[in-house]
Design a protein around this motif. Structure first.
Motif, PDB file in Angstrom:
ATOM      1  N   ILE A  16       0.403  -1.294  -0.148  1.00 54.46           N
ATOM      2  CA  ILE A  16      -0.012  -0.740  -0.026  1.00 54.46           C
ATOM      3  C   ILE A  16       0.389   1.659   0.236  1.00 54.46           C
ATOM      4  CG2 ILE A  16      -0.621   0.011   2.437  1.00 54.46           C
ATOM      5  CD1 ILE A  16      -2.908   0.777   1.808  1.00 54.46           C
ATOM      6  N   ILE A  17       0.818   2.235  -1.432  1.00 57.65           N
ATOM      7  CA  ILE A  17       1.525   2.759  -1.373  1.00 57.65           C
ATOM      8  C   ILE A  17       0.730   4.401  -0.391  1.00 57.65           C
ATOM      9  CG2 ILE A  17       2.344   4.804  -2.254  1.00 57.65           C
ATOM     10  CD1 ILE A  17       2.386   2.639  -4.399  1.00 57.65           C
ATOM     11  N   LEU A  18       1.392   5.397   0.561  1.00 60.11           N
ATOM     12  CA  LEU A  18       1.056   6.221   0.971  1.00 60.11           C
ATOM     13  C   LEU A  18       0.895   6.952   1.407  1.00 60.11           C
ATOM     14  CD1 LEU A  18       0.464   3.310   4.906  1.00 60.11           C
ATOM     15  CD2 LEU A  18      -1.727   4.291   3.336  1.00 60.11           C
ATOM     16  N   PRO A  19       0.208   8.715   1.129  1.00 61.60           N
ATOM     17  CA  PRO A  19       0.186   9.648   1.677  1.00 61.60           C
ATOM     18  C   PRO A  19       1.491   9.750   2.850  1.00 61.60           C
ATOM     19  CG  PRO A  19      -2.050   9.753   2.191  1.00 61.60           C
ATOM     20  CD  PRO A  19      -1.437   8.501   1.773  1.00 61.60           C
ATOM     21  N   TYR A  20       2.540  11.127   2.288  1.00 67.58           N
ATOM     22  CA  TYR A  20       3.502  11.256   3.276  1.00 67.58           C
ATOM     23  C   TYR A  20       2.606  11.982   4.437  1.00 67.58           C
ATOM     24  CZ  TYR A  20       7.434   8.465   1.678  1.00 67.58           C
ATOM     25  OH  TYR A  20       8.143   8.297   0.860  1.00 67.58           O
TER      26      TYR A  20
ATOM     27  N   GLU B  55     -11.276   4.384   5.171  1.00 67.48           N
ATOM     28  CA  GLU B  55     -11.548   5.022   4.341  1.00 67.48           C
ATOM     29  C   GLU B  55     -11.275   4.298   2.780  1.00 67.48           C
ATOM     30  OE1 GLU B  55      -9.149   8.969   3.987  1.00 67.48           O
ATOM     31  OE2 GLU B  55     -10.379   9.361   2.425  1.00 67.48           O
ATOM     32  N   GLU B  56     -10.593   2.908   2.640  1.00 68.85           N
ATOM     33  CA  GLU B  56     -10.762   2.906   1.785  1.00 68.85           C
ATOM     34  C   GLU B  56     -12.286   1.555   1.741  1.00 68.85           C
ATOM     35  OE1 GLU B  56     -10.223   4.075  -0.544  1.00 68.85           O
ATOM     36  OE2 GLU B  56      -8.311   5.420  -0.202  1.00 68.85           O
ATOM     37  N   LYS B  57     -12.530   1.334   2.814  1.00 70.49           N
ATOM     38  CA  LYS B  57     -13.386   0.460   3.290  1.00 70.49           C
ATOM     39  C   LYS B  57     -13.144  -1.111   2.994  1.00 70.49           C
ATOM     40  CE  LYS B  57     -17.687   3.373   3.038  1.00 70.49           C
ATOM     41  NZ  LYS B  57     -16.778   4.696   3.031  1.00 70.49           N
TER      42      LYS B  57
END
Length: 413
Positions: free
Chosen positions: A44-48, A97-99
């Motif tokens: 999973i590529i997540l925000p910084y 959030e992405e359920k």
RNA sequence: GAGGGUGUAGCUCAGUAGGCAGAGCACGAGGUUGUGGCCCUCGGGGUCGCGGGUUCAAGUCCCGUCAUCCUCCCCA
């Protein structure tokens, strides 16, 4: 205002990672990624950047990370945001959030990248540092705890570093609460003998007193009630089972009843992989279970666990890197042979050989010297023939066609 | 946030009592007009971290500041 460009330098606690260090970085990360793949973890590529309250509500309002170490700013829309100081919070946020919970089954995720904490830099500690970590959502079975720990153990073994593993159980929410109360009662009796920070900890984070390095505090906590005595029957069972599974997986561990972790969200299993070889910052990977966090952040009740490893700290421990492909440097003896040379280099690359065209012009002597600097294993001098030189032995062979040369190279490599 | 060490050539460092800025390695050219590493010769390189002060004179003494390393705190 005059600006002297030559004086611009990286800001404190940030670093350029290049050369051998970049190779080590890649080696550490790739080793993890390969193992993750075999364990069926998905990236999973997540925000910084995240809303600041995400970290306040997960990591804990009272922790140092939130109190003084976050890079916080207000964006142009007036939002209070923070550079992420750790990865679990974002991962949980995304899970909700992405359920993902609606997809059924359970989820195994991994992430990698920079984290930011405003601290004084020292050995193995930077303001921008890099972690790689994994989380499992939707599993309460201790099998998950055992497999997660064993997976990290596997990676560290592959990296050939020296470490020891410490484990402990903090119990479920209830047992942790009643233990904490007992500990506070005990500590209060000795309050004025404790060090200053520990006196504050009694109110803020009593479990951390157990971790204090001050000798008098250590002396006092020696006799303190142990968390293991307060675990619920369920938590005790889980901890026993974990140890059994770890033994079955040949994972060596040390039980450390004083092991508490700094972040608020942990329940039951906590673990730390520790080394003594890199100075004061000995923890290279750590994690645990956090069965209440998903719900706390607004998701459905979901058991979960995870870990994170500090890439820089592991880099300090990695001694030898895997061998690289041998380098073949192609040198045109005069510019007349430039075209032949770039074509030869391309041909070599297309059959998966690592090739460098000599890009620096000069005397043959200086070009060969440069080839040496580039750590070439072989050099091919291109003229009306091809001369293959083995740089280690200095021996040369002559070939009249590229095909013959390539055949000879294949044999040697 | 607190404490300590260190900043001189690209790198590692020397610089004595304040008196012309040094060495080794690296780099470049040559010795060897088609061959690296070893050896020899010659050469290019410096706002002595930055700012101020003391002094006839500061790399050297004083004050400040920045960076870096280490330790505490805390964490991966």
């Amino acid at each position: 205002m005059e600006v002297n460009l030559s004086k611009i330098q990286k800001i404190r606690g940030f670093q350029d990672i290049y050369g051998e260090e970049a190779k080590k970085y890649r080696y550490v990360v790739d080793t993890f990624r390969k193992v993750f793949e075999f364990y069926n973890f998905k990236e999973i590529i997540l925000p910084y950047v995240e809303d600041i309250s995400l970290f306040k509500r997960s990591v804990g309002e009272a922790t140092d990370i939130v109190q003084k170490e976050m890079y916080v700013f207000t964006d142009k829309g007036g939002r209070e945001v923070a550079l992420r100081p750790e990865g679990t919070a974002s991962c949980v946020r995304a899970y909700i959030e992405e359920k993902m919970y609606a997809e059924g089954g359970y989820h195994k995720l991994f992430y990698e990248g920079a984290m930011f904490r405003y601290e004084r830099p020292q050995a193995g500690r930077y303001r921008q540092f890099h972690q790689i970590g994994a989380e499992i959502f939707g599993v309460s079975s201790v099998l998950a705890d055992a497999e997660l720990i064993s997976m990290v153990d596997n990676v560290l073994k592959k990296l050939k570093i020296n470490y020891k593993l410490e484990i402990n159980s903090l119990g479920d929410f209830q047992s942790r609460k009643s233990y904490t109360q007992n500990l506070v009662n005990y500590l209060k009796k000795y309050e004025n003998q404790l060090c200053e920070t520990c006196q504050k900890r009694i109110e803020l984070n009593p479990l951390r007193v157990l971790d204090c390095k001050v000798p008098t505090c250590k002396e006092i906590t020696k006799e303190a009630p142990k968390i293991t005595e307060f675990l619920s029957e369920e938590s005790q069972k889980r901890f026993l089972q974990l140890k059994e599974y770890l033994k079955a997986l040949n994972v060596d561990f040390i039980e450390n009843p004083r092991l508490v972790r700094g972040l608020d969200y942990y329940t039951d299993t906590v673990f730390e992989f520790i080394t003594e070889e890199i100075g004061a910052q000995g923890t290279v990977a750590a994690g645990g279970r956090y069965d209440n966090l998903v719900e706390q952040l607004g998701g459905p009740p979901t058991p979960a666990l995870g870990f994170a490893a500090g890439i820089e700290r592991l880099m300090l421990l990695v001694k030898d890197l895997p061998k690289e492909k041998p380098l073949i440097t192609v040198i045109p003896i005069t510019p007349d042979y430039n075209i032949q040379s770039i074509q030869l280099s391309n041909k070599l690359r297309n059959i998966n050989l690592k090739s460098e065209t000599m890009l620096k012009e000069g005397s043959l002597k200086s070009m060969l010297k440069t080839a040496d600097k580039l750590k070439s294993d072989f050099v091919v001098f291109v003229s009306d023939k091809y001369e293959l030189k083995d740089m280690a032995s200095g021996q040369q062979e002559i070939f009249y066609t590229q095909e013959d040369l390539i055949e000879a190279l294949k044999d040697k490599i």
